[in-house]
Structures are given as C-alpha cells and as structure tokens.
Design a protein around this motif. Structure first.
Motif, PDB file in Angstrom:
ATOM      1  N   PRO A 174       7.426  -1.973  15.239  1.00  0.00           N
ATOM      2  CA  PRO A 174       7.092  -0.894  14.305  1.00  0.00           C
ATOM      3  C   PRO A 174       5.594  -0.643  14.255  1.00  0.00           C
ATOM      4  O   PRO A 174       4.782  -1.547  14.477  1.00  0.00           O
ATOM      5  N   VAL A 175       5.232   0.588  13.959  1.00  0.00           N
ATOM      6  CA  VAL A 175       3.845   0.944  13.668  1.00  0.00           C
ATOM      7  C   VAL A 175       3.610   0.891  12.167  1.00  0.00           C
ATOM      8  O   VAL A 175       2.568   0.420  11.703  1.00  0.00           O
ATOM      9  N   VAL A 176       4.588   1.349  11.391  1.00  0.00           N
ATOM     10  CA  VAL A 176       4.476   1.422   9.924  1.00  0.00           C
ATOM     11  C   VAL A 176       5.413   0.391   9.301  1.00  0.00           C
ATOM     12  O   VAL A 176       6.606   0.335   9.636  1.00  0.00           O
ATOM     13  N   ILE A 177       4.871  -0.419   8.398  1.00  0.00           N
ATOM     14  CA  ILE A 177       5.658  -1.418   7.671  1.00  0.00           C
ATOM     15  C   ILE A 177       5.428  -1.203   6.181  1.00  0.00           C
ATOM     16  O   ILE A 177       4.288  -1.236   5.704  1.00  0.00           O
ATOM     17  N   LEU A 178       6.507  -0.974   5.451  1.00  0.00           N
ATOM     18  CA  LEU A 178       6.434  -0.704   4.015  1.00  0.00           C
ATOM     19  C   LEU A 178       6.843  -1.946   3.230  1.00  0.00           C
ATOM     20  O   LEU A 178       7.899  -2.523   3.486  1.00  0.00           O
ATOM     21  N   TYR A 179       6.015  -2.335   2.294  1.00  0.00           N
ATOM     22  CA  TYR A 179       6.227  -3.535   1.487  1.00  0.00           C
ATOM     23  C   TYR A 179       6.317  -3.080   0.026  1.00  0.00           C
ATOM     24  O   TYR A 179       5.304  -2.934  -0.651  1.00  0.00           O
ATOM     25  N   PRO A 180       7.523  -2.829  -0.491  1.00  0.00           N
ATOM     26  CA  PRO A 180       7.669  -2.344  -1.864  1.00  0.00           C
ATOM     27  C   PRO A 180       6.935  -3.233  -2.863  1.00  0.00           C
ATOM     28  O   PRO A 180       6.964  -4.463  -2.768  1.00  0.00           O
ATOM     29  N   GLY A 181       6.271  -2.574  -3.786  1.00  0.00           N
ATOM     30  CA  GLY A 181       5.488  -3.278  -4.783  1.00  0.00           C
ATOM     31  C   GLY A 181       4.076  -3.591  -4.357  1.00  0.00           C
ATOM     32  O   GLY A 181       3.214  -3.869  -5.191  1.00  0.00           O
ATOM     33  N   VAL A 182       3.827  -3.523  -3.047  1.00  0.00           N
ATOM     34  CA  VAL A 182       2.530  -3.969  -2.519  1.00  0.00           C
ATOM     35  C   VAL A 182       1.785  -2.838  -1.801  1.00  0.00           C
ATOM     36  O   VAL A 182       0.660  -2.499  -2.156  1.00  0.00           O
ATOM     37  N   GLY A 183       2.370  -2.258  -0.763  1.00  0.00           N
ATOM     38  CA  GLY A 183       1.666  -1.214  -0.032  1.00  0.00           C
ATOM     39  C   GLY A 183       2.216  -1.014   1.363  1.00  0.00           C
ATOM     40  O   GLY A 183       3.353  -1.412   1.676  1.00  0.00           O
ATOM     41  N   MET A 184       1.399  -0.417   2.213  1.00  0.00           N
ATOM     42  CA  MET A 184       1.807  -0.060   3.569  1.00  0.00           C
ATOM     43  C   MET A 184       0.854  -0.677   4.591  1.00  0.00           C
ATOM     44  O   MET A 184      -0.365  -0.572   4.472  1.00  0.00           O
TER      45      MET A 184
END
Length: 714
Positions: free
Chosen positions: A377-387
């Motif tokens: 992946p290029v983009v990783i989303l971490y809910p509560g924290v950021g990208m």
C-alpha cells in the motif's frame, strides 16, 4: 478563435471565500514581453503560478494551462497560430517558460485526419512532435489535444476538489446542469487523450456559449479571451461549486455518517505514529526502501474516524491524478489489533492487501500491460491516529498524502450532495498501467545511492557532522539534523532548506547524554520519514589537560558524551532498525587517539578507545540483525569545528610546543601524505561504508588522518 463567456461583474479578493484571488494588475502589467505572443506567454505563466499556489484549485503536478497567440513562422515569417501549454510532467505552481510546449494549432487540428480511432489513440502522442513550433519545447503532454481542439485563447484545466466532488457524484451531470443553468457542459468519464479532446470540442459545438466543461470523475475545463478572464472564470466556477457543497454538508445526514470513534489527543497521536511508523515502513519496504510521511490533519481525522470509512475507503478514488499517486485503495488498520504484539495481525493485513492487489492486476491486465509494480500500500489509515503514506522519496510520499486528502474532500462533497462513485476497476487499471505512464516512469532519473534511506547524524549542525549530513543528502538520503545548540541548529536548518528544499531533512534538539532527548529525536525521524537506516555517532567534546589538572567533571563529561552517548544513541537506533527489519548501518566517528598514546590526553584518548571497542562489541552482536557497525578515525579536522575553539586547541598546541595558529600545518606535516584533513574527507569515508559497495563489511576501522603510522590498526 471563438469568443469566450464574458465577465459580468468586477471581482476582487473579497469576492471569494473558498478560493484565493491573487491577481495583481500592477504585477501583470509589468510582466516582460517585447511581442504580443511573448506577452501572452508571460501572462500564461503568471496565471498558472497563481492557480498552482492554491491547493484548493489543483494539486501538485495536476492540471494544465494554455494560451494561443499569433507568432511568426521561423521559416516563412508568416504569422501562424501557436499554442503554449504546460509540458509533460510539469507543475503549474512552479511553471517556467522552459516547462512549456509550443505547437502549431493548424497542425494539431490536422491530426484529426490521421486519427484511426479510440483503439489507436496512444499512437497520436508521437505525432504531437510533428506539430512543434519551438524546438526547445518541453515534451507535449497527453492533455495537448484537449486544449488544442478548443478554440479559446486561454484555457485552464484543473482538478479542484469542489468540482471533482460534483463530477464524481452519482447525479453529477444533473447537478452541474442545474447549478450553472446550462453554462457548464458535461462530458462523461474518458481517459485523457485524443478522443477526449474530440469529445470536448463536440460538447462545445452542442452547447455554444458555455463557460466551461465538467469532466465526469475527472476535473474541470474553463477558459477566457484573456489570461485574466480565464483566471476569474475559473475562480468563479470553483467558488460556485464550493459554496454549493458547503450549503449541503450535514443537511441530509451527518458528514461521513458521523463519528464512529473519537481521535486520540494530539500528543498521543504523535506517540502512536512514532511507535508504529518504523514497523509499517518495514512492511512497505519489502521490495525496496520507502520513505514515509504522517499527517493527522483534521480532514483526515474526520474521515478515518467516521462510520462511512469502511464503506468508502475500499471504493478507491475517482480522479486519475489521485489514484496514480495513492494506488487504487488504502490499507485500513484495526486499532484494536495493534494493541500489544501486533506482528501476526500486520503480517495478515499486508498479505491480504498484496493478494488483493495481485488479483486486481491479474483480472484487469492486458497482453501488453507492464509487469506488476510494488504490491504494497501507499496509503495506510490508522483510525484515531492519522494517515501514513510511503513512497520512493519524501516528496512523493508527502504528495501522495496531499492527493489522498483531496480524495477525502471529493468523497465528502459527493456524499453531501448525492452519492460518491469511484472509477470502475478496469478504468483505474488502464490509467495506472497505461503504457504512456509506464514510458514516463522509465524516463525518470535512476535513484541515487542513498535514495530511500534515512540517516540520523548526531552533532550535525556543524563541522564533521554537518558535512556527513550534506554528503548523505547529496546522495539521496533524508537526514535528521540535530544539535543541543539551538542557535547552531537553526542556522543549519536554514542552510539545508536553502540547499535541498523542504523534503530532505527534519530537525531535532538532541543532547546525547539524555535518554529522553535521544528517544525524542528518533521519534522525529519516525514521524517525519518513517524510521532510520543509518546512525552516525558524531557528537563530540574534547578536553586536553595534563593528568594533574584533569577534574572529575572533565572525565564525566568526556565519557558521558563520547561513550555513554554513543551507547544510548546506538541502542535507540537499533530499536528502530529492528522494528523495520531492513538491517542498517551504525557509523562511529572515533579518532586516531583511540589507538595512539599522546601527552595531556588521558580522558579524551581513553574515551575514544572505549568508543572504538564498543563499536567492535556492537558489530559482533548486531550482525544477526544485518546491522553493520563500522568506525571512521579522523585526526585534526579543524575546519568548522567547535571542538577546536578555545581550550582544546590551546591544550594541543601547548602539548606539541607550537602556537594555535601553527596547529593545522603541524598536523599536516606529521602525516605520511602531508595533507590537511577536512570535514568533507570524513563525510566521503562515511559514504564509502553506506553507499552499497561495502554492504558485507562490518567491524572495520577506516583511518582518515593523512597517514599517521602510529595509528595503523594492528
């Protein structure tokens, strides 16, 4: 040349709330140009730079601008209509004349006579070269016919989030018609190219008098009779789109379905990001070293903490400019699975993402498609924290984050007024693996020796450390500049910005005797770039005194900075490297004094000997992690060094019976080569260890002292 939709009301900076009106008539009037067409080109560049300065109008490298004017044919002297347009791969925000392509309009139009249809449109790109007016032109872009087939003097093609939100909405065509009372045309999604240019021309023919065209899922075309009219027309259309979206946010349902979770506090987000970034970087670097970027921008948090995240994120983006830089969809992490030992979860999550990407490629590929690219992946989303975003270098990773933020804006707007639609997977693949895009990738410069690498060099605000950091940056690395002297650090920060721009370095206040300070510096490296690959222990102190004058405080300072500092910085660096599982390098800048006995040097010399042996011990221990530990032994590097200011230089001069002014010559004369040693010489030695040729070398000592026989390793 067809007349454009006229401006109806005067405008100024107060006219707009959602875009920036930056036009200054005095500046525009003073632009250079000895001929009418030179003047038009100057205005094109001015307009382009203003548009590109506002990321609400277009993103980095996105969009295109053009102008048409009469210019003399260099062979006949006869006036001919010429179009100047942003060339391939440029950015309108920084566009200069050298970045333009200039083509004869009549020849472009004549290409219609040889066009063999949609299945053969890519072959037309080579034929653009037969239309070149200015032989110093940049290569024409795929957008060339889109501008060439429209009969307006000035044209803007942009990718504003507000317009794409409508273009990507399920009811986008109807909304466009109603919002602009038929003054903006509509063309359904079509990949940029010759066919789209023909469709734009047909849309204008079917709707004479329109002021622009919305491209389904793609972007916006607007125009004017002058550069100024085109600029204002563009702003007015985008402002109208943005106002419409704003009036609908939360009207029928909460934005993104409302919040599913609350974000962590800012300090906790940064701490979580710093802790996880090196691990994520390791997974994303399974094929080649990647550089990371992290953002907890409010727009990102609103999306990743929402109820709609699980529905919208897998759909992928709509605008081609977005997914070319972000991949078809992001990897969304489960925060609950990251508590404790998350190795099994991350192994599974990345394996699933790679499998899905392989399936996407296998399902959509054509017989002549390029080979599959990096499946991470290029983009990783971490809910509560950021990208997090990861790419070949910092700029590409940062721009990917900007583009995915654009995609979030598009999804937010489309969902507010209708229902968001992404491109079909096959259409997305045909853009991502377009042979023309592949050819562009193949033309890009080869990576430098340290591209994709991250280095933390202690004491890098001056002297040897600064020279090492510069050398590594010159070779493609990202560097963390640090020092405990805040004034010196600020000066180094400005110098690096001036030389390398914004994406090559980060800064950290670092006292190598304090564990908290060291951990904070490595957290800076993790958040700014994703981790660290090279640690250089260069911070130093020198005290030269006879034995009877040495104090306990002198001894403690020497051992705390040189030995304990090297130990703790190495310990923290290895912790990061082990998270990445990519190996790494530790370089210790020691001294010939580690090997040579001299007068008035008990504390400094013995501390240097301890540094040298600690390096051997670390090399023996860390080989299993593929972390190499090597030593560079300088001597008498006086230039730009705080060590040589004041008492140390006086002490050494006294020990050798010379004056301070005579020290450089004295040191050079006693070497076998008779050379003065400079910081750059030490930097070159460090690069020799980490540049790739000595990848199987550890536990070594490289003397850079001009040849001091007593310091030969034996």
């Amino acid at each position: 040349m067809q007349a454009a939709h006229p401006l109806t009301t005067p405008v100024n900076s107060q006219t707009f709330r959602h875009v920036s009106y930056l036009w200054d008539e005095a500046t525009a009037a003073a632009l250079p140009g000895t001929t009418d067409y030179d003047r038009e080109v100057a205005l094109l560049l001015y307009r382009s730079n203003l548009l590109g300065a506002d990321l609400r109008l277009t993103n980095y490298g996105g969009g295109n601008t053009s102008c048409k004017a009469m210019a003399p044919d260099p062979l006949t002297g006869q006036l001919a209509e010429v179009m100047w347009i942003k060339g391939s791969g440029g950015d309108i925000g920084t566009l200069k004349r050298s970045g333009l392509a200039a083509l004869y309009v009549d020849r472009l139009l004549n290409l219609k006579n040889v066009y063999r249809g949609l299945a053969h449109e890519d072959e037309m790109v080579e034929l653009f070269n037969h239309c070149i007016y200015d032989l110093a032109s940049k290569a024409p872009s795929i957008d060339t016919p889109l501008h060439g087939f429209l009969p307006f003097k000035h044209i803007d093609h942009l990718h504003p989030d507000a317009a794409i939100a409508i273009a990507a909405a399920k009811d986008g065509k109807r909304i466009t018609q109603e919002l602009f009372n038929g003054q903006i045309g509509w063309v359904d999604w079509r990949r940029p190219g010759f066919e789209l240019g023909l469709e734009l021309a047909q849309c204008l023919a079917d709707n004479p008098g329109i002021r622009g065209i919305m491209l389904g899922s793609h972007g916006l075309f607007t125009w004017g009779d002058t550069a100024y009219e085109s600029y204002v027309n563009t702003l007015e259309v985008i402002e109208t789109c943005a106002e419409y979206l704003e009036s609908n946010y939360g009207k029928s349902r909460p934005v993104f379905g409302g919040a599913a979770i609350s974000p962590l506090a800012p300090a906790d987000r940064q701490a979580k990001a710093a802790a996880l970034a090196p691990t994520l970087r390791g997974y994303c670097s399974s094929e080649r070293h990647q550089i990371g970027h992290f953002t907890d921008d409010a727009r990102v948090l609103e999306f990743i903490n929402s109820n709609d995240l699980s529905r919208l994120a897998p759909m992928g983006t709509s605008c081609p400019d977005h997914f070319l830089r972000t991949k078809i969809s992001p990897l969304v992490l489960d925060p609950a699975q990251l508590e404790g030992d998350a190795t099994a979860y991350l192994d599974s999550a990345f394996a699933a993402y790679r499998k899905d990407y392989q399936a996407y490629y296998d399902t959509c590929k054509h017989p002549n498609s390029p080979a599959i690219r990096d499946a991470n992946p290029v983009v990783i989303l971490y809910p509560g924290v950021g990208m997090f975003t990861f790419a070949k270098d910092k700029q590409t990773a940062r721009v990917a984050a900007e583009f995915y933020t654009n995609a979030i804006n598009v999804m937010k707007g489309a969902e507010a007024v209708s229902e968001y639609t992404s491109l079909p997977r096959q259409e997305a693949f045909d853009i991502e693996y377009w042979l023309l895009e592949e050819a562009k990738l193949q033309r890009m410069p080869k990576p430098k020796a340290l591209s994709g690498k991250i280095a933390l060099v202690t004491g890098s605000a001056g002297g040897i450390g600064k020279a090492i950091a510069r050398k590594f940056a010159d070779e493609g690395a990202c560097v963390i500049i640090n020092d405990f002297d805040t004034d010196r650090l600020a000066g180094a920060d400005e110098a690096f910005k001036s030389s390398y721009g914004r994406d090559t370095h980060a800064i950290a206040n670092l006292d190598v005797t304090k564990k908290d300070s060291i951990e904070a510096a490595f957290n800076v490296a993790a958040v700014a770039f994703g981790g660290v690959d090279i640690v250089v222990n260069c911070a130093g102190i020198s005290i030269s005194k006879p034995l009877e004058e040495h104090t306990e405080a002198d001894w403690d300072a020497l051992y705390d900075i040189l030995v304990k500092g090297q130990f703790m910085v190495t310990q923290a660096g290895v912790n990061t490297m082990r998270k990445q599982n990519l190996g790494g390098d530790v370089l210790n800048i020691v001294s010939k004094n580690a090997l040579v006995s001299g007068p008035n040097n008990a504390g400094y010399g013995s501390a240097k000997a301890a540094q040298l042996h600690l390096s051997r011990l670390n090399a023996a221990e860390l080989g299993k992690d593929h972390i190499r530990v090597n030593v560079v032994n300088p001597d008498a590097v006086i230039s730009d060094s705080k060590i040589w200011a004041g008492a140390w230089a006086e002490g050494r001069a006294k020990a050798y019976g010379v004056t301070v002014a005579e020290l450089p010559a004295y040191y050079a004369k006693r070497t076998l080569l008779g050379e003065v040693i400079l910081p750059d010489d030490i930097a070159n030695a460090c690069f020799a260890f980490v540049g790739g040729l000595l990848a199987k070398s550890t536990g070594n000592v490289l003397n850079v002292d001009g040849g001091v026989a007593m310091a030969f390793v034996r």
